[in-house]
Structure formats: C-alpha cells, structure tokens
Write an enzyme that holds these catalytic residues in place. Structure first.
Site, PDB file in Angstrom:
ATOM      1  N   SER A 144      30.883  10.765  33.142  1.00  0.00           N
ATOM      2  CA  SER A 144      30.702   9.527  33.723  1.00  0.00           C
ATOM      3  C   SER A 144      30.822   9.298  34.385  1.00  0.00           C
ATOM      4  O   SER A 144      30.778   8.494  35.884  1.00  0.00           O
ATOM      5  CB  SER A 144      29.762   9.032  32.569  1.00  0.00           C
ATOM      6  OG  SER A 144      29.559   8.879  31.544  1.00  0.00           O
ATOM      7  N   GLU A 382      23.031  13.987  35.143  1.00  0.00           N
ATOM      8  CA  GLU A 382      22.547  13.515  36.516  1.00  0.00           C
ATOM      9  C   GLU A 382      22.512  12.301  36.344  1.00  0.00           C
ATOM     10  O   GLU A 382      22.186  11.020  36.755  1.00  0.00           O
ATOM     11  CB  GLU A 382      21.345  13.621  37.216  1.00  0.00           C
ATOM     12  CG  GLU A 382      21.528  14.927  38.348  1.00  0.00           C
ATOM     13  CD  GLU A 382      20.557  15.243  39.572  1.00  0.00           C
ATOM     14  OE1 GLU A 382      20.265  16.197  39.273  1.00  0.00           O
ATOM     15  OE2 GLU A 382      20.456  14.873  39.947  1.00  0.00           O
TER      16      GLU A 382
HETATM   17  C1  LIG Z   1      21.712  20.874  30.843  1.00  0.00           C
HETATM   18  C2  LIG Z   1      22.980  20.128  31.388  1.00  0.00           C
HETATM   19  C3  LIG Z   1      23.324  20.075  32.707  1.00  0.00           C
HETATM   20  C4  LIG Z   1      23.875  19.675  33.766  1.00  0.00           C
HETATM   21  N1  LIG Z   1      23.458  20.376  35.201  1.00  0.00           N
HETATM   22  C5  LIG Z   1      25.461  19.704  35.483  1.00  0.00           C
HETATM   23  C6  LIG Z   1      25.077  20.413  37.089  1.00  0.00           C
HETATM   24  O1  LIG Z   1      24.588  20.262  37.965  1.00  0.00           O
HETATM   25  N2  LIG Z   1      26.267  19.578  37.826  1.00  0.00           N
HETATM   26  C7  LIG Z   1      27.387  18.988  37.389  1.00  0.00           C
HETATM   27  O2  LIG Z   1      28.604  18.232  38.468  1.00  0.00           O
HETATM   28  N3  LIG Z   1      27.434  18.084  36.362  1.00  0.00           N
HETATM   29  C8  LIG Z   1      25.994  18.708  35.311  1.00  0.00           C
HETATM   30  N4  LIG Z   1      25.682  18.176  34.103  1.00  0.00           N
HETATM   31  C9  LIG Z   1      26.578  17.058  33.207  1.00  0.00           C
HETATM   32  C10 LIG Z   1      25.787  15.565  33.067  1.00  0.00           C
HETATM   33  O3  LIG Z   1      25.977  15.456  34.136  1.00  0.00           O
HETATM   34  C11 LIG Z   1      27.204  14.891  32.623  1.00  0.00           C
HETATM   35  O4  LIG Z   1      26.688  15.371  31.325  1.00  0.00           O
HETATM   36  C12 LIG Z   1      26.869  13.828  32.464  1.00  0.00           C
HETATM   37  O5  LIG Z   1      27.127  13.126  33.534  1.00  0.00           O
HETATM   38  C13 LIG Z   1      27.321  13.323  30.903  1.00  0.00           C
HETATM   39  O6  LIG Z   1      28.634  13.132  31.251  1.00  0.00           O
HETATM   40  P1  LIG Z   1      29.483  13.694  30.229  1.00  0.00           P
HETATM   41  O7  LIG Z   1      28.919  14.538  29.092  1.00  0.00           O
HETATM   42  O8  LIG Z   1      31.371  13.771  30.097  1.00  0.00           O
HETATM   43  O9  LIG Z   1      29.399  12.297  28.609  1.00  0.00           O
HETATM   44  P2  LIG Z   1      30.512  10.814  28.639  1.00  0.00           P
HETATM   45  O10 LIG Z   1      30.656  10.835  30.372  1.00  0.00           O
HETATM   46  O11 LIG Z   1      31.329  11.356  27.848  1.00  0.00           O
HETATM   47  O12 LIG Z   1      29.696   9.920  28.145  1.00  0.00           O
HETATM   48  C14 LIG Z   1      29.426   9.880  27.239  1.00  0.00           C
HETATM   49  C15 LIG Z   1      28.577   8.553  26.374  1.00  0.00           C
HETATM   50  O13 LIG Z   1      29.388   7.345  26.380  1.00  0.00           O
HETATM   51  C16 LIG Z   1      28.558   6.748  27.388  1.00  0.00           C
HETATM   52  N5  LIG Z   1      29.718   5.677  28.248  1.00  0.00           N
HETATM   53  C17 LIG Z   1      30.342   6.532  28.778  1.00  0.00           C
HETATM   54  N6  LIG Z   1      31.196   5.279  29.333  1.00  0.00           N
HETATM   55  C18 LIG Z   1      30.380   4.116  29.697  1.00  0.00           C
HETATM   56  C19 LIG Z   1      30.434   2.724  29.896  1.00  0.00           C
HETATM   57  N7  LIG Z   1      31.930   2.375  30.419  1.00  0.00           N
HETATM   58  N8  LIG Z   1      29.577   1.837  29.097  1.00  0.00           N
HETATM   59  C20 LIG Z   1      28.454   2.690  28.006  1.00  0.00           C
HETATM   60  N9  LIG Z   1      28.495   4.062  27.916  1.00  0.00           N
HETATM   61  C21 LIG Z   1      29.513   4.220  27.877  1.00  0.00           C
HETATM   62  C22 LIG Z   1      27.601   8.002  28.305  1.00  0.00           C
HETATM   63  O14 LIG Z   1      26.580   7.316  28.912  1.00  0.00           O
HETATM   64  C23 LIG Z   1      27.273   8.548  27.705  1.00  0.00           C
HETATM   65  O15 LIG Z   1      25.906   8.298  26.755  1.00  0.00           O
HETATM   66  C24 LIG Z   1      24.987  18.789  32.982  1.00  0.00           C
HETATM   67  C25 LIG Z   1      24.615  19.102  31.646  1.00  0.00           C
HETATM   68  C26 LIG Z   1      23.728  18.990  31.202  1.00  0.00           C
HETATM   69  C27 LIG Z   1      23.324  18.907  30.254  1.00  0.00           C
END
Ligand SMILES: Cc1cc2nc3c(=O)[nH]c(=O)nc-3n(C[C@H](O)[C@H](O)[C@H](O)COP(=O)(O)OP(=O)(O)OC[C@H]3O[C@@H](n4cnc5c(N)ncnc54)[C@H](O)[C@@H]3O)c2cc1C
Length: 403
Positions: A144, A382
């Site tokens: 994120s 996304e």
């Molecule tokens: C199957 C799959 C395909 C993907 N494909 C791609 C790709 O092609 N390219 C790419 O770059 N990425 C890709 N991703 C990554 C995806 O975009 C990220 O997993 C997503 O953006 C969330 O990031 P994170 O997993 O690090 O969660 P985190 O950022 O660790 O967040 C964890 C939780 O905390 C919440 N959160 C975080 N900050 C806050 C805040 N300030 N206030 C309230 N809530 C908050 C989030 O909403 C989430 O619910 C993919 C992921 C999956 C699972």
C-alpha cells in the site's frame, strides 16, 4: 405455478453500449462461454496458465485493444478493454486478470511513457498476445505504501545495475513473459517541503536477463490459473536507455498506471459479480426444494435482485471511469470508486451465489466456488479497499486520512 419466467435473463449491461462495443461484448462472451468456461476447472486444478487460450485471445486482438495500430494494436478505446475483461471474468477471473495485468499494467506504461524505440521494441509482440508483460511495484515492505521501495538501480557507464526483490508479480514467470517493468530507487531528491527522500524511477527489464529470477509461483487461495511470482534482481544490468519515462518521475508515473489499471480491474470485478448473478439465477430457477424452485421464495428472489442491483451500479461507475480515460478527463477518484464498488459487489455476489447453490456451491468444480475463492483478492489487489477509501477521502479534502 412458478412465479419465475425461465426465459428471462439478468440485464448484462451491454444494451446501451455503442454498436461496436456490443459486438465486442458478444464475441468475447461467446469465446468465454465456448472456450474458456469448459476448460476453467481443469486449468484451475492444474494451476497452469493455458497458453493456447492466451494465444487465441491474441489472435482475437484482445491484447491490443487500446493500443494504436502502428504498434500492432486495434486502435480502440480503454472501454473496449474493459468490456472484454468483464466478459472473460464472468467465467474465469484468472484469464481476465492475465489480460488486465498484461495490458493495463504491463503494456500500457510502455505505451504511455515509453520512447518510440521502446514502444516499437516491446508493444507489437505484446499486442498480438505472443508475449506478456508484468509490472513490478510491490515489495515485502512496499505494498500500500508503494513509495517505500527498497530495490535500487545504479547508473554507471551507461548501464543500470538493479538489486532487490519484488513480490506478488502477475504474469512475471510465464514461458512467454518478455518484459518486467520495475520501480527502483535511483537516487535522492529534495521534495517540495525541502525534505530529502528517495528518487524513484521505472526501468524496463527484458526477460531473460542475467541476474533476474522468477522464483517458484505462489500457492494462492484463488486465481490459480494466473501466474504470480516473487522476483529477485541480483546485479541485473540493462542499458541506460531502458529507463521508462523521466528519471525521478517513477512515483507519479506508476500512480497514474495504477489509476488506469484500476478501471480495467473494476471491469474484472463487474464480470465476476455478473457471473455469480447468472449462476444464482440459473440455480434458483431449477433447484426444487419443498416441491418448488428455491427462487419462488421471496428471500432468494430478493437476494438475487440485490445482486443485480450491485452489479448494475458497479458497471455504471466503471463505464463512467473508462469513458473519462477515453475523453482525457480526470479520472483518479472515479477509478477508485469503480474499484471499491466493483470489488465489494463481486465479493458479496460470490458469497450470495454460494449460499444459493447450497452444498454444491462449496465444490471446487462449481464456477461459483471458484468465484468465491477468486473474489477474495479483489478487495486487496491493485490497491486495497483502504487505499481506495483514502483516495476518495482525499478528493473530499481529507488529505491526511490515509498513510
Ligand atoms: C494475486 C496477486 C497479484 C498481484 N499482482 C501484482 C502485480 O502484478 N504487480 C504489483 O506490483 N503488485 C501486485 N500485487 C500486490 C498487491 O497490489 C498488494 O498486495 C496490495 O497493494 C497490498 O499490499 P500489501 O500486500 O503489502 O498489504 P499492506 O500494504 O501490508 O496492507 C495490509 C493491510 O493494511 C491495510 N492498510 C495499510 N495502510 C493502511 C492505512 N494507512 N490505513 C488503513 N489501512 C491500511 C491495507 O489496506 C491492507 O488491508 C499482487 C497481489 C496479489 C495477491
């Protein structure tokens, strides 16, 4: 007598589209029903991307829909891409995301920010579906908070040397993956507030390149057919001209890539919600319990009516966002609205459809069960729901609501 007229089908949202969009929707719907749907369970259990289906989608021109003809594309609108993604997602979210990520995240940044040489080098094969592109942004500590990228790219003697890792990258390890565009720290910059921070840039890494490794695919809850890997960059060297867009503009460029990709992702959500709706209608009309179709119970009929309402609302917002892209109008907030509303519609419809299907809704061979598993990623990928709420809140003046 049953209250339900069996011939009536749910509104599928194509009625008011322009004639060529209707034609595209019909063509892709037929392909989805005749080719993709019958094979979906097999590929899902084998956990493999069916390259023969991707090749067929390439021959249909789907991978080149919004790209200009001079780069091998179809010269159509972004809404065309959304219509195609929606129709595929009705029956198979994995196939739909392969198109959405390949084009929306993979090829479009090269088209939007690339030099003429970069466009000509990469886009024609991508537009024909003979190659797939990936966009590598997410890292272990940068999801994120995408600006927290740790991967570095150092320029020396006309070559970038890239070190670091990415995670969860779609389309990054298929036999036809030709390019991964990555974000990396390329130096330091002074922000508007006078504080020093990382300078982020975007760099094109052709596949294969020594030092680049796609580690084994993830064991995911859903989207089994879609290709997702962790990536390692260990001293990867690419020429200076592989910089995509301006040096130091990586952050704003990938934010705009994400905004645009989000609209095609919203189309995927709408397709999933629509697929669940259609499955629910089908089952509610033919499943007889206590001597009558379960749809004759007001509770079931109203549940399905609500599913229809969700999908119609999600589609309207998604179309609005896509038409804004095509008109060159601002669309960041509308993209987030479309992604938020679409993903929540898909998750809710998948749950309702599973309930309506009863025990068979819990069997993996049932498309409803696959939608149920697949839909779980939709409020995370996304840009999570919270990221979308943050963007929408910011548009209302709540600048500090997220991050
Ligand atoms: C199957 C799959 C395909 C993907 N494909 C791609 C790709 O092609 N390219 C790419 O770059 N990425 C890709 N991703 C990554 C995806 O975009 C990220 O997993 C997503 O953006 C969330 O990031 P994170 O997993 O690090 O969660 P985190 O950022 O660790 O967040 C964890 C939780 O905390 C919440 N959160 C975080 N900050 C806050 C805040 N300030 N206030 C309230 N809530 C908050 C989030 O909403 C989430 O619910 C993919 C992921 C999956 C699972």
């Amino acid at each position: 007598m049953s209250l339900i007229t069996p011939t009536r089908t749910p509104v599928d949202g194509t009625e008011m589209l322009e004639p060529d969009l209707q034609e595209l929707a019909r063509t892709v719907r037929a392909f989805a029903d005749d080719v993709v749907a019958p094979a979906a369970y097999t590929y899902d259990t084998e956990r493999r991307l069916p390259l023969e289906i991707i090749a067929e989608m390439g021959r249909m021109g789907l991978f080149g829909l919004p790209l200009p003809e001079e780069y091998g594309g179809q010269g159509k609108s972004y809404l065309h891409l959304c219509v195609a993604v929606e129709q595929l997602a009705r029956v198979d979210q994995s196939i739909a995301v392969t198109l959405e990520a390949g084009l929306g995240l993979g090829a479009m940044p090269i088209y939007r920010f690339g030099t003429e040489e970069q466009r000509r080098a990469h886009l024609p094969a991508l537009a024909r579906g003979e190659a797939l592109a990936a966009f590598g942004l997410t890292e272990a500590e940068a999801g994120s908070d995408a600006g927290a990228t740790k991967t570095t790219a150092t320029l020396s003697d006309g070559w970038w040397t890239i070190n670091g890792s990415k995670q969860f990258i779609t389309n990054s390890g298929t036999p036809i993956t030709s390019v991964v565009t990555v974000t990396a720290v390329t130096g330091e910059r002074v922000g508007r507030d006078g504080r020093r921070g990382p300078e982020l840039s975007t760099i094109i890494v052709p596949v294969p390149t020594p030092g680049f490794t796609a580690l084994p695919a993830y064991d995911k809850v859903g989207w089994h057919t879609s290709d997702t890997h962790p990536l390692v960059f260990d001293g990867v060297r690419v020429p200076e001209e592989n910089l995509l867009g301006e040096r130091g503009r990586g952050f704003s460029n990938f934010l705009s890539v994400l905004d645009e990709g989000r609209v095609a992702f919203a189309a995927l959500c709408v397709g999933a919600a629509q697929g669940c709706l259609e499955q629910a209608v089908l089952h509610a009309k033919r499943r007889v319990v206590f001597g009558r179709p379960i749809g004759d119970n007001q509770h079931i009929a109203f549940t399905i009516a609500r599913m229809q309402a969700r999908v119609a609302a999600a589609r309207a917002v998604m179309h609005d966002a896509a038409r804004r892209i095509d008109a060159g109008a601002p669309f960041t907030t509308q993209a987030s609205l479309a992604k938020l509303i679409g993903s929540e519609a898909a998750v809710a419809n998948a749950s309702d459809a599973t309930q309506i299907w009863g025990g068979y809704g819990f069997m993996n061979e049932n498309p409803v069960a696959r939608h149920y598993r697949d839909a779980r990623i939709l409020t995370l990928g996304e840009g999570s729901t919270e990221v979308q709420l943050g963007i929408i809140a910011r548009s209302l003046g709540f600048d500090r609501a997220f991050g």
